[in-house]
Structure formats: structure tokens, C-alpha cells
Design an enzyme around this catalytic site. Structure first.
Site, PDB file in Angstrom:
ATOM      1  N   GLY A 245       0.831  -1.194   0.000  1.00  0.00           N
ATOM      2  CA  GLY A 245       0.000   0.000   0.000  1.00  0.00           C
ATOM      3  C   GLY A 245       0.866   1.244   0.000  1.00  0.00           C
TER       4      GLY A 245
ATOM      5  CD  GLN B 144       3.461   5.785   2.623  1.00  0.00           C
ATOM      6  OE1 GLN B 144       2.476   5.280   2.112  1.00  0.00           O
ATOM      7  NE2 GLN B 144       4.454   5.069   3.122  1.00  0.00           N
TER       8      GLN B 144
ATOM      9  CB  CYS C 279       5.294   2.137   7.268  1.00  0.00           C
ATOM     10  SG  CYS C 279       4.854   3.649   6.397  1.00  0.00           S
ATOM     11  CG  LEU C 280       6.598   0.946   1.172  1.00  0.00           C
ATOM     12  CD1 LEU C 280       5.967   1.301  -0.166  1.00  0.00           C
ATOM     13  CD2 LEU C 280       7.730  -0.048   0.991  1.00  0.00           C
TER      14      LEU C 280
ATOM     15  CG  HIS D  99      -0.548   1.536   7.394  1.00  0.00           C
ATOM     16  ND1 HIS D  99       0.382   1.015   8.274  1.00  0.00           N
ATOM     17  CD2 HIS D  99       0.155   2.336   6.549  1.00  0.00           C
ATOM     18  CE1 HIS D  99       1.582   1.495   7.968  1.00  0.00           C
ATOM     19  NE2 HIS D  99       1.477   2.288   6.929  1.00  0.00           N
ATOM     20  CD  GLU D 100      -1.034   2.578   2.826  1.00  0.00           C
ATOM     21  OE1 GLU D 100      -0.517   3.712   2.803  1.00  0.00           O
ATOM     22  OE2 GLU D 100      -0.367   1.545   2.996  1.00  0.00           O
TER      23      GLU D 100
ATOM     24  CG  HIS E 270       0.595   6.972   5.404  1.00  0.00           C
ATOM     25  ND1 HIS E 270       1.726   7.414   6.051  1.00  0.00           N
ATOM     26  CD2 HIS E 270       0.787   5.645   5.204  1.00  0.00           C
ATOM     27  CE1 HIS E 270       2.555   6.392   6.240  1.00  0.00           C
ATOM     28  NE2 HIS E 270       2.010   5.300   5.733  1.00  0.00           N
TER      29      HIS E 270
HETATM   30 NI    NI Z   1       2.782   3.353   5.611  1.00  0.00          NI
END
Ligand code: NI
Length: 176
Positions: A46, A51, A91-92, A133-134, A137
């Protein structure tokens, strides 16, 4: 298409609140394509526009094993939540950190697709966790902020140490 640079925690730009998309036009469609390519290349399941330093309400997700079921959420809104779930999340934007987070087990969201058409989705399991989660963000929230202050301090200390160990841009792992 292009790979986008992913912001790393604790970059303050990860705390910006994203704005609604007025219209799914060519610019947004290009953003969706670039975000999907960036997510698949990372690799991640995701990615939120926040991000990649674009502060608009766009999310891409693919939780399939075959990596061919892209889901797009523009202006996602929570319609309902129920139950509980706890997954070890990563998380990226916070590479190398995996921690358990309490979330709703089921979520119903309304969003626009890549075609600009509204749809409603009921999700559970990993997909439900990923959507939450997204969506966080887009509100400027990173998952580590659910953890205790002590754990957050340890994570920040570890990130600082990693930065010291790899001085100079050529020593860093580059996502671009
Ligand atoms: Ni993330």
C-alpha cells in the site's frame, strides 16, 4: 510512468493533512500510475500520496499474492467499522520497523476509483488493516505513533544510528 521518492519517517512532510481531490483528471490518473509503480517496485502492499510528498487524498493498495489486483481509493471515507484486528505492520516510510497495531477488523469505505466513479467496499483482514494504515497517512499519521513513547524513542534512535552508519547519499539505500 515514473518511480517516486518515498519520504522517510520522521520527515515532517509525513504529518501534512492531505486535501480532497476535486476531479479525477489526467494529472491524478498519472499520479495513481506512478504511485502503483512505486509501490510494486518498493515492494509494498500500500502507498498513500502523502508518502510521495503529494498531499492529496489518493491511496493505492494491492494485497494479492499475484500482485495484479490494484485497488485505488480517491477521497476515501470511512462509512463503518467493527471488530478488532492486530497485525504486525510495516511501512515504506519506516523501513525495517515492524510492530503490532490495534485496528478495526472490518471497515466499509466509500471512495472514487481511478475512473472517477464512486464505489463502496467492505473489507476485512489484511485489506482492512491496510486501508486504515493508508488512510492514517492522509491524516498525517504514521503507524509508529500508535506505539508507546518509549518504543517511538527507540525507533527514532535506531533511525539516527542507521543514518550515521551510512554517511553521504551514495551510501544510502535509494528508492528512486
Ligand atoms: Ni505506511
Amino acid at each position: 510512468m515514473a518511480l517516486l521518492h518515498i519520504l522517510r519517517y520522521p520527515d515532517p512532510r509525513l504529518h501534512k493533512v492531505a486535501e480532497r481531490v476535486d476531479r479525477v483528471d489526467d494529472r491524478i490518473r498519472k499520479l495513481i500510475k506512478d504511485m502503483a509503480e512505486t509501490m510494486y517496485a518498493a515492494p509494498g502492499i500500500g502507498l498513500a500520496a502523502t508518502q510521495v510528498d503529494v498531499h492529496q487524498r489518493v491511496i493505492v493498495i494491492d494485497v494479492s499474492e499475484t500482485r495484479d489486483q490494484l485497488r485505488v481509493f480517491v477521497n476515501p471515507e470511512r462509512v463503518a467499522i467493527s471488530g478488532e484486528a492486530e497485525w504486525e505492520e510495516g511501512c515504506l516510510s519506516v523501513p525495517g520497523v515492524f510492530e503490532k497495531v490495534q485496528r478495526a477488523g472490518k471497515i466499509t469505505v466509500r471512495a472514487l476509483g481511478a475512473d472517477g466513479e464512486p464505489y463502496t467496499l467492505e473489507a476485512e483482514g489484511l485489506l482492512a488493516v491496510c486501508i486504515q494504515h493508508e488512510m492514517d497517512h492522509l491524516e498525517g499519521k504514521v503507524f509508529v505513533e500508535y506505539l508507546s513513547r518509549l518504543k517511538q524513542q527507540r525507533i527514532l534512535a535506531r533511525i539516527k544510528k542507521q543514518e550515521r552508519q551510512t554517511p553521504g547519499p551514495e551510501g544510502r539505500r535509494v528508492v528512486l
